[in-house]
Design a protein around this motif. Structure first.
Motif, PDB file in Angstrom:
ATOM      1  N   SER A  24       0.830  -1.201   0.000  1.00  0.00           N
ATOM      2  CA  SER A  24       0.000   0.000   0.000  1.00  0.00           C
ATOM      3  C   SER A  24       0.868   1.256   0.000  1.00  0.00           C
ATOM      4  O   SER A  24       0.595   2.215  -0.735  1.00  0.00           O
ATOM      5  CB  SER A  24      -0.921  -0.008   1.217  1.00  0.00           C
ATOM      6  OG  SER A  24      -1.655   1.172   1.277  1.00  0.00           O
ATOM      7  N   THR A  25       1.911   1.246   0.805  1.00  0.00           N
ATOM      8  CA  THR A  25       2.844   2.377   0.847  1.00  0.00           C
ATOM      9  C   THR A  25       3.513   2.576  -0.510  1.00  0.00           C
ATOM     10  O   THR A  25       3.649   3.703  -0.989  1.00  0.00           O
ATOM     11  CB  THR A  25       3.917   2.158   1.932  1.00  0.00           C
ATOM     12  OG1 THR A  25       3.266   1.989   3.189  1.00  0.00           O
ATOM     13  CG2 THR A  25       4.884   3.323   2.010  1.00  0.00           C
ATOM     14  N   GLU A  28       1.084   4.192  -2.913  1.00  0.00           N
ATOM     15  CA  GLU A  28       0.918   5.622  -2.634  1.00  0.00           C
ATOM     16  C   GLU A  28       2.108   6.417  -3.152  1.00  0.00           C
ATOM     17  O   GLU A  28       1.933   7.483  -3.754  1.00  0.00           O
ATOM     18  CB  GLU A  28       0.748   5.842  -1.130  1.00  0.00           C
ATOM     19  CG  GLU A  28      -0.567   5.348  -0.580  1.00  0.00           C
ATOM     20  CD  GLU A  28      -0.634   5.397   0.943  1.00  0.00           C
ATOM     21  OE1 GLU A  28       0.279   5.992   1.568  1.00  0.00           O
ATOM     22  OE2 GLU A  28      -1.588   4.845   1.492  1.00  0.00           O
ATOM     23  N   GLU A  29       3.315   5.899  -2.931  1.00  0.00           N
ATOM     24  CA  GLU A  29       4.512   6.597  -3.405  1.00  0.00           C
ATOM     25  C   GLU A  29       4.546   6.633  -4.929  1.00  0.00           C
ATOM     26  O   GLU A  29       4.904   7.645  -5.524  1.00  0.00           O
ATOM     27  CB  GLU A  29       5.779   5.931  -2.855  1.00  0.00           C
ATOM     28  CG  GLU A  29       5.982   6.152  -1.375  1.00  0.00           C
ATOM     29  CD  GLU A  29       6.119   7.626  -1.014  1.00  0.00           C
ATOM     30  OE1 GLU A  29       6.835   8.366  -1.720  1.00  0.00           O
ATOM     31  OE2 GLU A  29       5.485   8.029  -0.025  1.00  0.00           O
ATOM     32  N   LYS A  31       1.986   6.603  -6.906  1.00  0.00           N
ATOM     33  CA  LYS A  31       0.977   7.564  -7.338  1.00  0.00           C
ATOM     34  C   LYS A  31       1.510   8.989  -7.220  1.00  0.00           C
ATOM     35  O   LYS A  31       1.307   9.812  -8.119  1.00  0.00           O
ATOM     36  CB  LYS A  31      -0.298   7.415  -6.499  1.00  0.00           C
ATOM     37  CG  LYS A  31      -1.422   8.303  -6.946  1.00  0.00           C
ATOM     38  CD  LYS A  31      -2.686   8.078  -6.146  1.00  0.00           C
ATOM     39  CE  LYS A  31      -3.786   9.010  -6.614  1.00  0.00           C
ATOM     40  NZ  LYS A  31      -5.015   8.848  -5.850  1.00  0.00           N
ATOM     41  N   LYS A  32       2.223   9.295  -6.121  1.00  0.00           N
ATOM     42  CA  LYS A  32       2.796  10.634  -5.948  1.00  0.00           C
ATOM     43  C   LYS A  32       3.807  10.933  -7.048  1.00  0.00           C
ATOM     44  O   LYS A  32       3.805  12.019  -7.633  1.00  0.00           O
ATOM     45  CB  LYS A  32       3.481  10.744  -4.580  1.00  0.00           C
ATOM     46  CG  LYS A  32       2.532  10.812  -3.416  1.00  0.00           C
ATOM     47  CD  LYS A  32       3.300  10.876  -2.108  1.00  0.00           C
ATOM     48  CE  LYS A  32       2.400  10.756  -0.904  1.00  0.00           C
ATOM     49  NZ  LYS A  32       3.169  10.736   0.347  1.00  0.00           N
TER      50      LYS A  32
END
Length: 112
Positions: A24-25, A28-29, A31-32
């Motif tokens: 999940s982390t 998210e990274e 996506k950023k």
């Protein structure tokens, strides 16, 4: 890095909750980074458009500068300085665009 350093090992394998949290982390990274790359690419295109417009304007100014259309007024000596400033600004923008292009390529390489 060894996976043992990333996750605690239970009797039947890795701790699923930790692995899911790690994935999940990573998502998210990713996506950023992806959003940053997209915004950088959009800004790069905007700057290229501005640079092309300034380049055309500079060509027109150089072409018009060879044959004055009107008598030279006393304020005319300031005009070459402003033209020089415009050329300098265009060169700076061109350098920024080149740097953004390189950064964009690096980000694309990291995403792939």
């Amino acid at each position: 890095m060894d996976n043992k350093a990333l996750f605690n090992i239970e009797s039947a394998g890795y701790n699923k909750a930790e692995v899911e949290r790690y994935v999940s982390t990573l998502k998210e990274e990713y996506k950023k980074v992806y959003e940053y790359a997209k915004s950088t690419e959009a800004n790069n295109e905007k700057l290229k458009k501005i640079c092309r417009a300034l380049s055309e304007e500079n060509k027109a100014l150089k072409a018009n500068g060879a044959v004055p259309a009107a008598p030279v007024a006393p304020a005319a000596p300031a005009a070459p300085a402003s033209n020089a400033a415009a050329v300098e600004a265009a060169e700076k923008m061109s350098a920024l665009i080149a740097a953004l292009s390189k950064e964009n390529e690096i980000l694309k390489a990291k995403l792939n």
